[in-house]
Enzyme design. Structure first.
Site, short mmCIF file in Angstrom:
data_model
loop_
_atom_site.label_atom_id
_atom_site.label_comp_id
_atom_site.label_asym_id
_atom_site.label_seq_id
_atom_site.Cartn_x
_atom_site.Cartn_y
_atom_site.Cartn_z
N SER A 35 18.45 -20.01 -30.86
CA SER A 35 18.20 -19.76 -29.45
C SER A 35 17.94 -21.07 -28.73
O SER A 35 17.14 -21.90 -29.20
CB SER A 35 16.99 -18.84 -29.27
OG SER A 35 17.25 -17.55 -29.80
N CYS B 161 17.26 -17.69 -22.24
CA CYS B 161 17.42 -17.76 -23.69
C CYS B 161 18.83 -17.28 -24.06
O CYS B 161 19.17 -16.11 -23.85
CB CYS B 161 16.37 -16.90 -24.37
SG CYS B 161 16.48 -16.91 -26.18
#
Length: 203
Positions: free
Chosen positions: A40, A47
């Site tokens: 991520s 994100c």
């Protein structure tokens, strides 16, 4: 999970539309050897998941992420163009220094810049937040704006301000130096404020 401390300013190099998903290529200073597929990365506070990694001959790294329909509908990601600079932050690891505040990378909405004032060594930005989110913003509290952890200076109704120092305004550090009135930025309110409000409503 992130902290709102920007670790690189990346550049969008390509955008490919695949049905209802945008595949976005981002150029960064990150070491390709430290990025895993599925990692991520907060891109302007959003994100996103790395789906491919392409080391460059100059030592830089290009990685691809995909933005789903909900992300495109609720953020500015769908308006990104090739050449656009964006704030980047790698996900927090256990043992990392927590220099900002806890940021999830789940953008709550968009705030609009309604004022920018140069104050000698600092620059004041004034934002207008959606009414549904303004109640979570408090003087001296924290907000994440385009992924940057910032302290709120004052709040008046749906408007609030932050002060940025020269370091933060540097184009090598964040994208804030180029921000102007009427720009829209990603807003994530402080998680503690959200939970306190929810508990108050429940009681």
């Amino acid at each position: 999970m992130f902290t709102g401390i920007i670790s690189d300013v990346g550049k969008v190099t390509a955008i490919e539309r695949r049905n209802d998903v945008n595949r976005i290529t981002i150029d960064s200073r990150y070491d390709a050897a430290t990025i895993d597929i599925g990692a991520s990365i907060a891109c302007a506070g959003v994100c996103l998941t790395v789906i491919s990694i392409d080391p460059q001959p100059n030592g830089r790294t290009r990685f691809d992420v995909e933005a789903a329909p909900e992300t495109l509908a609720l953020t500015e990601v769908g308006n990104w163009q090739a050449g656009e600079a964006i704030n980047l932050e790698r996900a927090l690891k256990l043992g990392d220094e927590l220099g900002g505040h806890m940021v999830s990378g789940h953008v709550d909405g968009l705030a609009t810049i309604v004022g920018r004032e140069e104050l000698g060594e600092t620059t004041r930005f004034v934002f207008e937040a959606p009414a549904s989110l303004a109640r979570f913003i408090a003087t001296k509290g924290s907000v994440a704006l385009d992924g940057t952890s910032l302290t709120v200076n004052w709040v008046e109704g749906n408007r609030f301000s932050v002060l940025l120092i020269p370091h933060t305004l540097s184009p090598d550090v964040t994208t804030w130096g180029a921000r102007k009135v009427d720009d829209r930025v990603h807003l994530e309110v402080d998680q503690m404020a959200r939970y306190v409000a929810r508990l108050t409503e429940a009681s």
